[in-house]
Design a protein around this motif. Structure first.
Motif, PDB file in Angstrom:
ATOM      1  N   GLN A 221       0.817  -1.211   0.000  1.00  0.00           N
ATOM      2  CA  GLN A 221       0.000   0.000   0.000  1.00  0.00           C
ATOM      3  C   GLN A 221       0.856   1.269   0.000  1.00  0.00           C
ATOM      4  OE1 GLN A 221      -3.196   0.000  -0.559  1.00  0.00           O
ATOM      5  NE2 GLN A 221      -3.301  -2.235  -0.516  1.00  0.00           N
ATOM      6  N   THR A 222       2.051   1.178   0.567  1.00  0.00           N
ATOM      7  CA  THR A 222       2.939   2.342   0.616  1.00  0.00           C
ATOM      8  C   THR A 222       3.684   2.543  -0.692  1.00  0.00           C
ATOM      9  OG1 THR A 222       3.271   2.064   3.006  1.00  0.00           O
ATOM     10  CG2 THR A 222       4.916   3.386   1.818  1.00  0.00           C
ATOM     11  N   PHE A 223       4.162   1.450  -1.288  1.00  0.00           N
ATOM     12  CA  PHE A 223       5.110   1.592  -2.390  1.00  0.00           C
ATOM     13  C   PHE A 223       4.529   1.481  -3.791  1.00  0.00           C
ATOM     14  CE2 PHE A 223       8.085   1.150   1.087  1.00  0.00           C
ATOM     15  CZ  PHE A 223       9.055   2.069   0.718  1.00  0.00           C
ATOM     16  N   VAL A 224       3.374   0.866  -3.985  1.00  0.00           N
ATOM     17  CA  VAL A 224       2.788   0.896  -5.332  1.00  0.00           C
ATOM     18  C   VAL A 224       2.545   2.346  -5.773  1.00  0.00           C
ATOM     19  CG1 VAL A 224       0.730   0.358  -6.696  1.00  0.00           C
ATOM     20  CG2 VAL A 224       1.846  -1.439  -5.366  1.00  0.00           C
ATOM     21  N   PRO A 225       1.930   3.189  -4.942  1.00  0.00           N
ATOM     22  CA  PRO A 225       1.756   4.593  -5.358  1.00  0.00           C
ATOM     23  C   PRO A 225       3.085   5.306  -5.594  1.00  0.00           C
ATOM     24  CG  PRO A 225       0.322   4.074  -3.511  1.00  0.00           C
ATOM     25  CD  PRO A 225       1.262   2.919  -3.644  1.00  0.00           C
ATOM     26  N   ARG A 226       4.090   5.009  -4.798  1.00  0.00           N
ATOM     27  CA  ARG A 226       5.378   5.695  -4.926  1.00  0.00           C
ATOM     28  C   ARG A 226       6.157   5.192  -6.146  1.00  0.00           C
ATOM     29  NH1 ARG A 226       6.285   8.512  -0.160  1.00  0.00           N
ATOM     30  NH2 ARG A 226       8.522   8.767  -0.561  1.00  0.00           N
ATOM     31  N   MET A 227       5.901   3.944  -6.537  1.00  0.00           N
ATOM     32  CA  MET A 227       6.581   3.409  -7.724  1.00  0.00           C
ATOM     33  C   MET A 227       5.908   3.866  -9.011  1.00  0.00           C
ATOM     34  SD  MET A 227       7.562  -0.497  -6.594  1.00  0.00           S
ATOM     35  CE  MET A 227       8.723  -0.819  -5.255  1.00  0.00           C
ATOM     36  N   THR A 228       4.622   4.098  -8.967  1.00  0.00           N
ATOM     37  CA  THR A 228       3.894   4.510 -10.176  1.00  0.00           C
ATOM     38  C   THR A 228       3.882   6.022 -10.375  1.00  0.00           C
ATOM     39  OG1 THR A 228       1.823   4.350  -8.909  1.00  0.00           O
ATOM     40  CG2 THR A 228       2.437   2.455 -10.249  1.00  0.00           C
ATOM     41  N   THR A 229       4.018   6.772  -9.281  1.00  0.00           N
ATOM     42  CA  THR A 229       4.167   8.234  -9.352  1.00  0.00           C
ATOM     43  C   THR A 229       5.342   8.623  -8.473  1.00  0.00           C
ATOM     44  OG1 THR A 229       1.774   8.530  -9.644  1.00  0.00           O
ATOM     45  CG2 THR A 229       3.063  10.464  -8.983  1.00  0.00           C
ATOM     46  N   PRO A 230       6.496   8.937  -9.056  1.00  0.00           N
ATOM     47  CA  PRO A 230       7.690   9.237  -8.261  1.00  0.00           C
ATOM     48  C   PRO A 230       7.399  10.244  -7.150  1.00  0.00           C
ATOM     49  CG  PRO A 230       8.259   9.135 -10.570  1.00  0.00           C
ATOM     50  CD  PRO A 230       6.759   9.039 -10.494  1.00  0.00           C
ATOM     51  N   ALA A 232       7.642  13.093  -4.142  1.00  0.00           N
ATOM     52  CA  ALA A 232       8.330  14.379  -3.991  1.00  0.00           C
ATOM     53  C   ALA A 232       9.323  14.341  -2.845  1.00  0.00           C
ATOM     54  CB  ALA A 232       7.312  15.493  -3.760  1.00  0.00           C
ATOM     55  N   GLN A 233       9.052  13.494  -1.853  1.00  0.00           N
ATOM     56  CA  GLN A 233       9.890  13.448  -0.658  1.00  0.00           C
ATOM     57  C   GLN A 233      10.287  12.017  -0.361  1.00  0.00           C
ATOM     58  OE1 GLN A 233       8.030  15.334   2.720  1.00  0.00           O
ATOM     59  NE2 GLN A 233       9.865  16.483   3.195  1.00  0.00           N
ATOM     60  N   SER A 234      11.541  11.809  -0.018  1.00  0.00           N
ATOM     61  CA  SER A 234      12.045  10.461   0.254  1.00  0.00           C
ATOM     62  C   SER A 234      11.657  10.003   1.654  1.00  0.00           C
ATOM     63  CB  SER A 234      13.573  10.433   0.124  1.00  0.00           C
ATOM     64  OG  SER A 234      14.086   9.171   0.485  1.00  0.00           O
ATOM     65  N   ILE A 235      11.379   8.713   1.781  1.00  0.00           N
ATOM     66  CA  ILE A 235      11.156   8.137   3.111  1.00  0.00           C
ATOM     67  C   ILE A 235      12.246   7.126   3.452  1.00  0.00           C
ATOM     68  CG2 ILE A 235       8.675   8.517   3.152  1.00  0.00           C
ATOM     69  CD1 ILE A 235       8.287   5.590   2.356  1.00  0.00           C
ATOM     70  N   GLY A 236      13.281   7.078   2.629  1.00  0.00           N
ATOM     71  CA  GLY A 236      14.388   6.171   2.873  1.00  0.00           C
ATOM     72  C   GLY A 236      15.202   5.995   1.615  1.00  0.00           C
ATOM     73  N   ALA A 237      16.529   6.032   1.742  1.00  0.00           N
ATOM     74  CA  ALA A 237      17.399   5.963   0.576  1.00  0.00           C
ATOM     75  C   ALA A 237      17.715   4.523   0.196  1.00  0.00           C
ATOM     76  CB  ALA A 237      18.692   6.719   0.832  1.00  0.00           C
ATOM     77  N   LEU A 238      17.840   4.291  -1.097  1.00  0.00           N
ATOM     78  CA  LEU A 238      18.189   2.972  -1.606  1.00  0.00           C
ATOM     79  C   LEU A 238      19.531   2.511  -1.042  1.00  0.00           C
ATOM     80  CD1 LEU A 238      17.575   1.841  -5.240  1.00  0.00           C
ATOM     81  CD2 LEU A 238      19.780   1.383  -4.193  1.00  0.00           C
ATOM     82  N   ALA A 239      20.499   3.418  -0.945  1.00  0.00           N
ATOM     83  CA  ALA A 239      21.820   3.057  -0.434  1.00  0.00           C
ATOM     84  C   ALA A 239      21.770   2.606   1.019  1.00  0.00           C
ATOM     85  CB  ALA A 239      22.783   4.235  -0.579  1.00  0.00           C
ATOM     86  N   GLY A 276      23.278   5.032 -10.193  1.00  0.00           N
ATOM     87  CA  GLY A 276      23.196   6.388  -9.660  1.00  0.00           C
ATOM     88  C   GLY A 276      21.970   6.641  -8.819  1.00  0.00           C
ATOM     89  N   LEU A 277      21.325   5.558  -8.343  1.00  0.00           N
ATOM     90  CA  LEU A 277      20.087   5.702  -7.568  1.00  0.00           C
ATOM     91  C   LEU A 277      20.314   5.579  -6.056  1.00  0.00           C
ATOM     92  CD1 LEU A 277      17.771   3.475  -9.821  1.00  0.00           C
ATOM     93  CD2 LEU A 277      17.873   5.982  -9.751  1.00  0.00           C
ATOM     94  N   GLY A 278      21.557   5.616  -5.627  1.00  0.00           N
ATOM     95  CA  GLY A 278      21.854   5.401  -4.212  1.00  0.00           C
ATOM     96  C   GLY A 278      21.103   6.319  -3.271  1.00  0.00           C
ATOM     97  N   GLU A 279      20.963   7.589  -3.635  1.00  0.00           N
ATOM     98  CA  GLU A 279      20.290   8.559  -2.769  1.00  0.00           C
ATOM     99  C   GLU A 279      18.818   8.709  -3.113  1.00  0.00           C
ATOM    100  OE1 GLU A 279      21.807   9.632  -0.061  1.00  0.00           O
ATOM    101  OE2 GLU A 279      23.438   8.378  -0.808  1.00  0.00           O
ATOM    102  N   ALA A 280      18.352   7.949  -4.107  1.00  0.00           N
ATOM    103  CA  ALA A 280      16.941   8.010  -4.491  1.00  0.00           C
ATOM    104  C   ALA A 280      16.067   7.311  -3.465  1.00  0.00           C
ATOM    105  CB  ALA A 280      16.749   7.360  -5.864  1.00  0.00           C
TER     106      ALA A 280
END
Length: 292
Positions: A221-230, A232-239, A276-280
């Protein structure tokens, strides 16, 4: 003179700041330290007291809570030239919310006990920034039972559950189990979103279509919306997740656990960092599952 009723807090990033605010709202006096003092300015304006260094936290506070990025940062705050062990006047216990390796945690706990007599409690959390802000985090604790109990009134300002998992390092092992499930699930959601998009259906509708079924979860429920619409604010970095996954892989190897799924997840996060997505935001793992 030491004010033992004041709680010390080191590391006021997004997660740490949310925890400090909950402590202040609960009526606790809080002394904060951050490597970049400017990042703690808003908390000082809200009632926290700024410490010059970690040693000042240890001098004035019986309980010091840490929320730091990695093992190196934790070791520096504990044992650096102006670290907690440098001036441990009031220090009786340290609660570490950082996610680091169990092996490093046990070594840090033993060293702190020998140098200062203070207990080290590894207390990683799950629930994210929103969980901290809403007082809904879960804490997985390792260390002395009495030290955990004595720190519980502070923890309850931002945690809904505190579970002692065992002796030193046990909390970090539990967090690695948590991150195994989270990282693996994120990759599965990313691949499902990519499948939906490439098959010509509305991927954003997956969170509704799958709600209540076996595939449903907080992560879905949290990440489907965030994956389909990038977002604006990060809730945690990939790195940051990759750091945890690397610790999981090390722990799996030490425990002789066959973990082919985790190895594939680790490779996926490494690919993301290499792109290059470490901070994404974590949601952008979908860009590895479905390259542009």
């Amino acid at each position: 003179m030491a004010d033992v009723s004041t709680i010390g807090f080191g590391g006021t990033g997004l997660m740490g700041a949310a925890m400090v605010r909950r402590l202040l709202q609960a009526g606790h006096r809080v002394m904060v330290w951050n490597r970049t003092p400017e990042k703690a300015a808003a908390l000082v304006a809200e009632g926290a007291v700024l410490a010059a260094d970690p040693a000042e936290l240890a001098q004035h506070c019986e309980t010091v809570i840490l929320c730091l990025t990695d093992t190196r940062a934790v070791e520096q705050v504990a044992f650096g030239s102006n670290g907690l062990s440098h001036r441990p006047g009031a220090l009786r216990r340290v609660l570490d919310h950082s996610s680091i390796s169990p092996t490093a945690t046990r070594a840090i706990a033993q060293r702190l006990k020998e140098q200062t007599g203070a207990d080290w409690v590894d207390a990683p959390v799950s629930g994210g920034i929103a969980g901290a802000a809403n007082g809904a985090l879960v804490v997985m604790a390792g260390g002395d039972a009495a030290a955990i109990e004595q720190a519980s009134p502070a923890l309850r300002a931002y945690a809904r559950a505190i579970t002692r998992m065992g002796d030193s390092g046990a909390g970090q092992v539990a967090k690695l189990c948590n991150q195994t499930v989270v990282a693996t699930t994120l990759c599965a959601i990313a691949e499902a979103v990519s499948l939906a998009q490439r098959s010509g259906i509305d991927a954003a509708a997956l969170s509704t279509a799958l709600a209540g079924g076996w595939a449903d979860s907080v992560l879905l429920q949290t990440f489907v919306p965030r994956m389909t619409t990038p977002p604006a604010q990060s809730i945690g970095a990939l790195a940051t997740m990759l750091k945890d996954v690397d610790n999981v892989a090390e722990a799996m190897q030490q425990a002789a656990v066959h973990a082919p799924v985790l190895m594939a997840v680790q490779e996926r996060f490494r690919q993301g960092k290499a792109q290059g997505l470490g901070e994404a935001d974590l949601s952008q793992i979908v860009r590895v599952a479905k390259p542009a």
